[in-house]
Design a protein around this motif. Structure first.
Motif, PDB file in Angstrom:
ATOM      1  N   LEU A 154      42.529  38.191  86.717  1.00 59.93           N
ATOM      2  CA  LEU A 154      42.524  37.495  85.424  1.00 59.93           C
ATOM      3  C   LEU A 154      41.340  37.955  84.568  1.00 59.93           C
ATOM      4  O   LEU A 154      41.493  38.201  83.365  1.00 59.93           O
ATOM      5  N   ALA A 155      40.173  38.080  85.211  1.00 54.99           N
ATOM      6  CA  ALA A 155      38.984  38.506  84.462  1.00 54.99           C
ATOM      7  C   ALA A 155      39.211  39.873  83.820  1.00 54.99           C
ATOM      8  O   ALA A 155      38.752  40.132  82.705  1.00 54.99           O
ATOM      9  N   ALA A 156      39.951  40.737  84.520  1.00 57.27           N
ATOM     10  CA  ALA A 156      40.183  42.092  83.997  1.00 57.27           C
ATOM     11  C   ALA A 156      41.144  42.083  82.811  1.00 57.27           C
ATOM     12  O   ALA A 156      40.986  42.857  81.870  1.00 57.27           O
TER      13      ALA A 156
ATOM     14  N   GLY B  45      41.910  41.444  76.858  1.00 50.84           N
ATOM     15  CA  GLY B  45      43.024  42.022  76.097  1.00 50.84           C
ATOM     16  C   GLY B  45      43.999  40.943  75.652  1.00 50.84           C
ATOM     17  O   GLY B  45      44.457  40.932  74.499  1.00 50.84           O
ATOM     18  N   ALA B  46      44.313  40.013  76.572  1.00 53.17           N
ATOM     19  CA  ALA B  46      45.268  38.943  76.253  1.00 53.17           C
ATOM     20  C   ALA B  46      44.715  38.046  75.146  1.00 53.17           C
ATOM     21  O   ALA B  46      45.449  37.628  74.245  1.00 53.17           O
ATOM     22  N   LEU B  47      43.415  37.770  75.195  1.00 56.25           N
ATOM     23  CA  LEU B  47      42.793  36.933  74.153  1.00 56.25           C
ATOM     24  C   LEU B  47      42.840  37.645  72.805  1.00 56.25           C
ATOM     25  O   LEU B  47      43.129  37.027  71.773  1.00 56.25           O
ATOM     26  N   ALA B  48      42.584  38.942  72.834  1.00 53.91           N
ATOM     27  CA  ALA B  48      42.583  39.708  71.581  1.00 53.91           C
ATOM     28  C   ALA B  48      43.970  39.697  70.945  1.00 53.91           C
ATOM     29  O   ALA B  48      44.105  39.703  69.721  1.00 53.91           O
ATOM     30  N   ARG B  49      45.019  39.649  71.798  1.00 56.87           N
ATOM     31  CA  ARG B  49      46.388  39.665  71.256  1.00 56.87           C
ATOM     32  C   ARG B  49      46.846  38.277  70.820  1.00 56.87           C
ATOM     33  O   ARG B  49      47.833  38.141  70.135  1.00 56.87           O
ATOM     34  N   GLY B  50      46.176  37.205  71.282  1.00 54.40           N
ATOM     35  CA  GLY B  50      46.566  35.866  70.840  1.00 54.40           C
ATOM     36  C   GLY B  50      46.752  34.863  71.959  1.00 54.40           C
ATOM     37  O   GLY B  50      46.994  33.687  71.712  1.00 54.40           O
ATOM     38  N   ALA B  51      46.699  35.316  73.227  1.00 60.15           N
ATOM     39  CA  ALA B  51      46.768  34.431  74.409  1.00 60.15           C
ATOM     40  C   ALA B  51      48.023  33.565  74.453  1.00 60.15           C
ATOM     41  O   ALA B  51      47.995  32.428  74.930  1.00 60.15           O
ATOM     42  N   THR B  52      49.144  34.100  73.946  1.00 62.38           N
ATOM     43  CA  THR B  52      50.418  33.399  74.138  1.00 62.38           C
ATOM     44  C   THR B  52      50.894  33.664  75.569  1.00 62.38           C
ATOM     45  O   THR B  52      50.337  34.525  76.269  1.00 62.38           O
TER      46      THR B  52
ATOM     47  N   ASP C 288      51.489  37.235  75.924  1.00 64.76           N
ATOM     48  CA  ASP C 288      50.263  38.044  76.028  1.00 64.76           C
ATOM     49  C   ASP C 288      49.643  37.943  77.420  1.00 64.76           C
ATOM     50  O   ASP C 288      48.921  38.843  77.858  1.00 64.76           O
ATOM     51  N   LEU C 289      49.904  36.810  78.113  1.00 63.10           N
ATOM     52  CA  LEU C 289      49.301  36.578  79.433  1.00 63.10           C
ATOM     53  C   LEU C 289      50.233  36.995  80.581  1.00 63.10           C
ATOM     54  O   LEU C 289      49.922  36.770  81.752  1.00 63.10           O
ATOM     55  N   ALA C 290      51.371  37.604  80.240  1.00 59.68           N
ATOM     56  CA  ALA C 290      52.400  37.895  81.254  1.00 59.68           C
ATOM     57  C   ALA C 290      51.880  38.792  82.381  1.00 59.68           C
ATOM     58  O   ALA C 290      52.351  38.701  83.521  1.00 59.68           O
ATOM     59  N   ALA C 291      50.901  39.645  82.085  1.00 63.19           N
ATOM     60  CA  ALA C 291      50.376  40.541  83.129  1.00 63.19           C
ATOM     61  C   ALA C 291      49.747  39.735  84.267  1.00 63.19           C
ATOM     62  O   ALA C 291      49.715  40.186  85.416  1.00 63.19           O
ATOM     63  N   TYR C 292      49.248  38.548  83.954  1.00 64.81           N
ATOM     64  CA  TYR C 292      48.667  37.711  85.013  1.00 64.81           C
ATOM     65  C   TYR C 292      49.766  37.215  85.955  1.00 64.81           C
ATOM     66  O   TYR C 292      49.583  37.172  87.177  1.00 64.81           O
TER      67      TYR C 292
END
Ligand SMILES: Cc1cc2nc3c(=O)[nH]c(=O)nc-3n(C[C@H](O)[C@H](O)[C@H](O)COP(=O)(O)OP(=O)(O)OC[C@H]3O[C@@H](n4cnc5c(N)ncnc54)[C@H](O)[C@@H]3O)c2cc1C
Length: 241
Positions: free
Chosen positions: A170-172, A176-183, A186-190
């Protein structure tokens, strides 16, 4: 934390005592019963026999360097060295197996005899039901971590490494996810990273749970492992990494 509310560009959390805080994303690591998971509508019912865990720490003359696992009917005992003269004594058991730590210990007469008169350094602390599931690990501006993300059982002695591994993932990916908007998108990689770690854990845990319920097969496999310790060690290493 008492409550959380997801707004368009942030999350607002209500804290005990009336305080509040805001952040761009909420990472909920609030355990098996995760109130955040429930509030977010991510709870998924689990259909499996309910299992529980309870542990205490006992003072012993020599804790040794091996973890002991004792199998009983519907209950296992785990003795884990945590210091030169202290062991963790944990029981994992199905609902109805026994009502107290002492009653569970009584199910293992040899272990009970060894611990007879031992001073306990901690009170009995328990948890359960252990198996919990979530529909997803992410939602808009929300991430579930650790047991809150889903858990099966502690029978393989896992849980912490899974949580720490997912925290590293998650830290990694979070900047990027926050920069995109954290929807959620955007968080699907987690979600993908969680599945990669949870899959092997779940497979091995289901296998060991199945063995714990089949005493005949379990005894044959343990006898085999004693005869061929190297392949057994390799299998354990593959299971827990
Ligand atoms: C008997 C037993 C033996 C185990 N043995 C092992 C083992 O040998 N090795 C291993 O790796 N794992 C083991 N596990 C599993 C391991 O304990 C868990 O996987 C691990 O603790 C999960 O960590 P967590 O932070 O997700 O949840 P927890 O450790 O449950 O932490 C969640 C925290 O969130 C807090 N919280 C909850 N709600 C709120 C709220 N609203 N506001 C603020 N805080 C809140 C709780 O108070 C708690 O401190 C065992 C479990 C049991 C029950």
């Amino acid at each position: 934390m008492r409550d959380h509310r997801v707004l368009a560009d942030r999350v607002r959390v209500a804290l005990a005592g009336g305080a509040a805080a805001e952040a761009r994303v909420l990472v909920a690591a609030d355990g098996l019963g995760s109130p955040t998971r429930r509030r977010a509508g991510l709870e998924r019912p689990v259909r499996a026999p309910e299992r529980f865990g309870v542990r205490r720490h006992a003072e012993v003359p020599d804790a040794g360097d091996a973890v002991e696992v004792h199998f009983g009917d519907g209950v296992e005992a785990y003795v884990t060295p945590v210091g030169p003269r202290q062991v963790g004594v944990a029981f994992l058991f199905e609902r109805g197996a026994a009502r107290s730590f002492e009653a569970l210990l009584g199910r293992f007469p040899a272990l009970a005899a060894r611990l007879d008169g031992a001073a306990f350094a901690t009170p009995a602390r328990g948890a359960g039901p252990l198996a919990r599931a979530a529909r997803a690990r992410v939602a808009d501006r929300l991430v579930l971590l650790g047991d809150a993300a889903g858990y099966l059982d502690a029978v393989t002695g896992e849980g912490l490494s899974l949580a720490f591994g997912c925290a590293i993932d998650l830290a990694a990916l979070l900047p990027g996810a926050l920069a995109r908007g954290a929807t959620a998108h955007d968080l699907a990689a987690y979600e993908t990273a969680w599945r990669r770690r949870y899959g092997p854990y779940a497979r091995w845990t289901r296998l060991v749970l199945a063995l714990s319920r089949r005493p005949g097969l379990r005894r044959r496999l343990i006898a085999l492992a004693a005869m061929a310790p190297r392949p057994f060690e390799r299998a354990v290493a593959a299971a827990v990494g």
